[in-house]
Write an enzyme that holds these catalytic residues in place. Structure first.
Site, PDB file in Angstrom:
ATOM      1  N   LYS A 145       0.849  -1.209   0.000  1.00 46.02           N
ATOM      2  CA  LYS A 145       0.000   0.000   0.000  1.00 46.02           C
ATOM      3  C   LYS A 145       0.872   1.242   0.000  1.00 46.02           C
ATOM      4  O   LYS A 145       0.627   2.196  -0.754  1.00 46.02           O
ATOM      5  CB  LYS A 145      -0.883   0.001   1.236  1.00 46.02           C
ATOM      6  CG  LYS A 145      -1.461   1.356   1.597  1.00 46.02           C
ATOM      7  CD  LYS A 145      -2.266   1.339   2.861  1.00 46.02           C
ATOM      8  CE  LYS A 145      -1.446   1.456   4.100  1.00 46.02           C
ATOM      9  NZ  LYS A 145      -1.126   2.841   4.544  1.00 46.02           N
ATOM     10  N   ASN A 146       1.948   1.234   0.803  1.00 43.01           N
ATOM     11  CA  ASN A 146       2.748   2.453   0.967  1.00 43.01           C
ATOM     12  C   ASN A 146       3.724   2.711  -0.169  1.00 43.01           C
ATOM     13  O   ASN A 146       4.438   3.709  -0.158  1.00 43.01           O
ATOM     14  CB  ASN A 146       3.470   2.426   2.319  1.00 43.01           C
ATOM     15  CG  ASN A 146       2.484   2.593   3.467  1.00 43.01           C
ATOM     16  OD1 ASN A 146       1.313   2.907   3.246  1.00 43.01           O
ATOM     17  ND2 ASN A 146       2.930   2.344   4.683  1.00 43.01           N
ATOM     18  N   ASP A 199       5.567   0.326  11.879  1.00 38.97           N
ATOM     19  CA  ASP A 199       4.330  -0.320  11.420  1.00 38.97           C
ATOM     20  C   ASP A 199       4.234  -1.779  11.839  1.00 38.97           C
ATOM     21  O   ASP A 199       3.209  -2.414  11.596  1.00 38.97           O
ATOM     22  CB  ASP A 199       4.214  -0.222   9.892  1.00 38.97           C
ATOM     23  CG  ASP A 199       3.981   1.208   9.454  1.00 38.97           C
ATOM     24  OD1 ASP A 199       4.067   1.478   8.245  1.00 38.97           O
ATOM     25  OD2 ASP A 199       3.722   2.054  10.322  1.00 38.97           O
ATOM     26  N   ARG A 206      -8.067  -0.665   5.287  1.00 43.07           N
ATOM     27  CA  ARG A 206      -7.277   0.378   4.613  1.00 43.07           C
ATOM     28  C   ARG A 206      -5.974  -0.193   4.083  1.00 43.07           C
ATOM     29  O   ARG A 206      -5.441   0.298   3.093  1.00 43.07           O
ATOM     30  CB  ARG A 206      -6.957   1.508   5.591  1.00 43.07           C
ATOM     31  CG  ARG A 206      -8.156   2.244   6.094  1.00 43.07           C
ATOM     32  CD  ARG A 206      -7.772   3.487   6.814  1.00 43.07           C
ATOM     33  NE  ARG A 206      -6.822   4.263   5.991  1.00 43.07           N
ATOM     34  CZ  ARG A 206      -6.360   5.452   6.353  1.00 43.07           C
ATOM     35  NH1 ARG A 206      -6.763   5.988   7.486  1.00 43.07           N
ATOM     36  NH2 ARG A 206      -5.528   6.114   5.593  1.00 43.07           N
TER      37      ARG A 206
HETATM   38  C1  EPZ Z   1       4.624   6.840   6.321  1.00 44.39           C
HETATM   39  O1  EPZ Z   1       3.861   7.842   6.967  1.00 44.39           O
HETATM   40  C2  EPZ Z   1       3.729   5.621   6.226  1.00 44.39           C
HETATM   41  N1  EPZ Z   1       2.544   5.943   5.426  1.00 44.39           N
HETATM   42  C3  EPZ Z   1       3.298   5.192   7.634  1.00 44.39           C
HETATM   43  O2  EPZ Z   1       2.538   4.002   7.495  1.00 44.39           O
HETATM   44  C4  EPZ Z   1       4.558   4.879   8.436  1.00 44.39           C
HETATM   45  O3  EPZ Z   1       4.178   4.546   9.750  1.00 44.39           O
HETATM   46  C5  EPZ Z   1       5.478   6.104   8.450  1.00 44.39           C
HETATM   47  O4  EPZ Z   1       5.777   6.510   7.094  1.00 44.39           O
HETATM   48  C6  EPZ Z   1       6.785   5.819   9.164  1.00 44.39           C
HETATM   49  O5  EPZ Z   1       7.446   4.757   8.548  1.00 44.39           O
HETATM   50  C7  EPZ Z   1       2.661   5.950   4.069  1.00 44.39           C
HETATM   51  O6  EPZ Z   1       3.723   5.713   3.515  1.00 44.39           O
HETATM   52  C8  EPZ Z   1       1.419   6.281   3.297  1.00 44.39           C
HETATM   53  P1  EPZ Z   1       6.718  10.182   8.328  1.00 44.39           P
HETATM   54  P2  EPZ Z   1       4.404   9.357   6.974  1.00 44.39           P
HETATM   55  O7  EPZ Z   1       6.562  11.446   7.570  1.00 44.39           O
HETATM   56  O8  EPZ Z   1       5.205   9.613   5.763  1.00 44.39           O
HETATM   57  C9  EPZ Z   1       7.111  13.420  11.793  1.00 44.39           C
HETATM   58  C10 EPZ Z   1       0.754   2.565   7.893  1.00 44.39           C
HETATM   59  O9  EPZ Z   1       0.429   1.987   8.927  1.00 44.39           O
HETATM   60  N2  EPZ Z   1       6.956  14.402  10.713  1.00 44.39           N
HETATM   61  O10 EPZ Z   1       7.876   9.302   7.998  1.00 44.39           O
HETATM   62  O11 EPZ Z   1       3.270  10.243   7.274  1.00 44.39           O
HETATM   63  C11 EPZ Z   1       5.852  12.590  11.992  1.00 44.39           C
HETATM   64  O12 EPZ Z   1       4.954  13.263  12.852  1.00 44.39           O
HETATM   65  C12 EPZ Z   1       1.165   4.016   7.948  1.00 44.39           C
HETATM   66  O13 EPZ Z   1       0.826   2.039   6.756  1.00 44.39           O
HETATM   67  C13 EPZ Z   1       7.024  15.757  11.025  1.00 44.39           C
HETATM   68  O14 EPZ Z   1       7.205  16.131  12.170  1.00 44.39           O
HETATM   69  O15 EPZ Z   1       5.389   9.332   8.225  1.00 44.39           O
HETATM   70  C14 EPZ Z   1       6.389  11.327  12.589  1.00 44.39           C
HETATM   71  O16 EPZ Z   1       6.581  11.522  13.979  1.00 44.39           O
HETATM   72  C15 EPZ Z   1       0.986   4.599   9.339  1.00 44.39           C
HETATM   73  N3  EPZ Z   1       6.875  16.653  10.018  1.00 44.39           N
HETATM   74  C16 EPZ Z   1       7.758  11.157  11.910  1.00 44.39           C
HETATM   75  O17 EPZ Z   1       8.098  12.463  11.410  1.00 44.39           O
HETATM   76  C17 EPZ Z   1       6.666  16.273   8.712  1.00 44.39           C
HETATM   77  O18 EPZ Z   1       6.548  17.147   7.828  1.00 44.39           O
HETATM   78  C18 EPZ Z   1       7.754  10.174  10.746  1.00 44.39           C
HETATM   79  O19 EPZ Z   1       6.700  10.549   9.875  1.00 44.39           O
HETATM   80  C19 EPZ Z   1       6.596  14.897   8.425  1.00 44.39           C
HETATM   81  C20 EPZ Z   1       6.751  13.985   9.434  1.00 44.39           C
END
Ligand code: EPZ
Length: 440
Positions: free
Chosen positions: A22-23, A309, A401
């Site tokens: 999915k990701n 995850d 999802r």
């Molecule tokens: C991706 O989310 C995945 N989703 C998530 O999978 C996964 O848990 C996550 O990466 C971490 O591996 C998809 O790929 C669609 P991040 P993403 O930006 O990109 C902070 C699932 O279960 N952050 O890597 O949204 C954020 O708050 C889902 O399939 C900022 O502060 O995660 C988090 O604490 C859940 N500012 C950390 O970084 C930003 O602009 C990592 O977030 C962006 C992120």
């Protein structure tokens, strides 16, 4: 509303096939917005988020043909709208992945700011700061991000440093940089396999991306991108979830159509715990669990470390292991929602901030449970498979999802699980969820 009814106590046995990731599918579908030619994607998982992403692409004017359930032919030749509306973004944060492509190709984009979700506030400040560094003007208005390219119409390549590793931030900027003027360098980039898969698609479309999968990615901007055909990688988290399912039920599973090297840290940790995992060939694992499980600590980190995850699924498994395991969640600030539901089944878990301590083994008993997010739902399913008696899990739209027909796959290897559709009319908010099309 739909529920899962599980009667635990059965050891899983047989063969299960892993669906596409999915990701990886979500950013690859967004990448089709970068070209006016057709991008054909194979091995898409048949899950709710893909349906939502397809709706988003069609709402803004792209054509999506589905010659078969897991293949989408996306043509973004007549984009009329340059925005991702709130009602879609609030159901799926990954809609923000439309930002980079729309901004890069059309010089403008309006995307609703995704709210937080169960696992954390999940801001996109790093995405927006990086777009600004590429010369975009980014404003926040009434809950929307309004982004405009510089007057010249094209983004300008720059060296960017992400203060935190962000998966979709890396993806959004990698896509935007493909059409920027000159060289863009992303430092402290995410290294997940989904990033590499997206880069492979972008390069097939004519982009010049180098270093995907490492912390430094270089993108040389080009004038335009063409069409391409691409097969999405297998889902490493679904693979890890089924390994955990075989382990927690003391079963014996053959897991095929997977890519073991994408979850090396998960396999290493589960082997430490006592799960027997054998690579039969590059896309097939044999998993069994004859020995007692031993509790082992784990800390979630960005790839290639143990993935956040898989944290919820690992917690469920640790309720059946001898001893105490400390689980540190370093990526999200609120990703222990499954713990309280596991405690209702009898699990011994104590939470202290971003650290959870699980003591086992505990004989879990079935209970009525509430799913809160995608991976928490998977954790509750795993617990239900080993608990005595009946477990009812409500709000299974969370699990739909990201897992393709998980109950059908589990039933095919011996689990006593069924999906129950509530007869009462769902309140409007739930009915707004894009319905899954016919049964597989
Ligand atoms: C991706 O989310 C995945 N989703 C998530 O999978 C996964 O848990 C996550 O990466 C971490 O591996 C998809 O790929 C669609 P991040 P993403 O930006 O990109 C902070 C699932 O279960 N952050 O890597 O949204 C954020 O708050 C889902 O399939 C900022 O502060 O995660 C988090 O604490 C859940 N500012 C950390 O970084 C930003 O602009 C990592 O977030 C962006 C992120």
């Amino acid at each position: 509303m739909e529920k899962f009814r599980i009667v635990g106590g059965r050891a899983l046995s047989g063969r299960v096939s892993i669906s596409g990731a999915k990701n990886s599918a979500l950013p690859c579908m967004a990448a089709a917005l970068l070209s006016s030619e057709t991008v054909t994607l194979h091995n898409l998982p048949y899950v709710r988020d893909i349906i939502t992403q397809r709706r988003l692409l069609e709402d803004i004017g792209a054509t999506v043909l589905t010659p078969e359930l897991r293949t989408h032919k996306i043509t973004a030749s007549h984009i009329e709208l340059f925005e991702a509306p709130y009602e879609l973004v609030r159901t799926m944060r990954a809609s923000v992945l439309a930002l980079g492509p729309l901004l890069a190709r059309f010089g403008k984009a309006k995307v609703s700011l995704p709210g937080g979700c169960a696992i954390g506030t999940r801001p996109i400040d790093l995405h927006l700061a990086a777009f600004t560094q590429l010369g975009a003007e980014v404003k926040l208005e009434a809950g929307n991000v309004i982004a405009r390219a510089p007057k010249a119409g094209r983004l300008i390549g720059r060296e960017i440093h992400f203060d935190k590793v962000t998966v979709t931030g890396t993806e959004n900027l990698m896509m935007a940089a493909t059409l920027a003027h000159g060289l863009t360098v992303l430092n402290n980039a995410a290294c997940e396999p989904e990033i590499t898969d997206l880069a492979e698609l972008l390069n097939k479309m004519g982009a010049r991306v180098r270093g995907a999968g490492t912390k430094r990615i270089e993108i040389e901007g080009v004038e335009a991108l063409g069409g391409a055909e691409h097969t999405i990688i297998p889902d490493r988290i679904e693979t890890g979830t089924f390994i955990a399912a075989a382990a927690i039920t003391k079963g014996d599973l053959e897991i095929k159509d997977c890519q073991p090297q994408h979850l090396a840290s998960v396999i290493d940790k589960l082997r430490e715990v006592g799960v027997e995992i054998e690579e039969i060939n590059p896309s097939t694992l044999h998993v069994c669990c004859p020995k007692t499980l031993t509790a082992r600590d784990v800390t979630t980190e960005p790839y290639p470390e143990f993935p956040t995850d898989m944290q919820a699924q690992y917690m469920a498994l640790m309720t059946q292991a001898e001893g105490s395991a400390v689980i540190e969640e370093t990526v999200f600030e609120n990703r222990f929602m499954h713990a309280s539901e596991l405690q209702r089944m009898g699990a011994h878990i104590s939470i202290d901030g971003r650290s959870a301590s699980v003591t086992g083994p505990t004989a879990l008993t079935g209970a009525p449970l509430l799913a809160s997010d995608l991976r928490a739902s998977a954790s509750l399913v795993l617990a239900g498979l080993v608990a005595s008696g009946e477990t009812m899990i409500d709000r299974v739209y969370h699990i739909d999802r990201g897992y393709e027909k998980i109950e059908a796959k589990l039933r095919a290897v011996g689990a006593d699980i069924e999906r129950i559709r509530e007869s009462v009319t769902a309140p409007l908010s739930q009915a707004a969820q894009p319905e899954m099309v016919a049964e597989l």
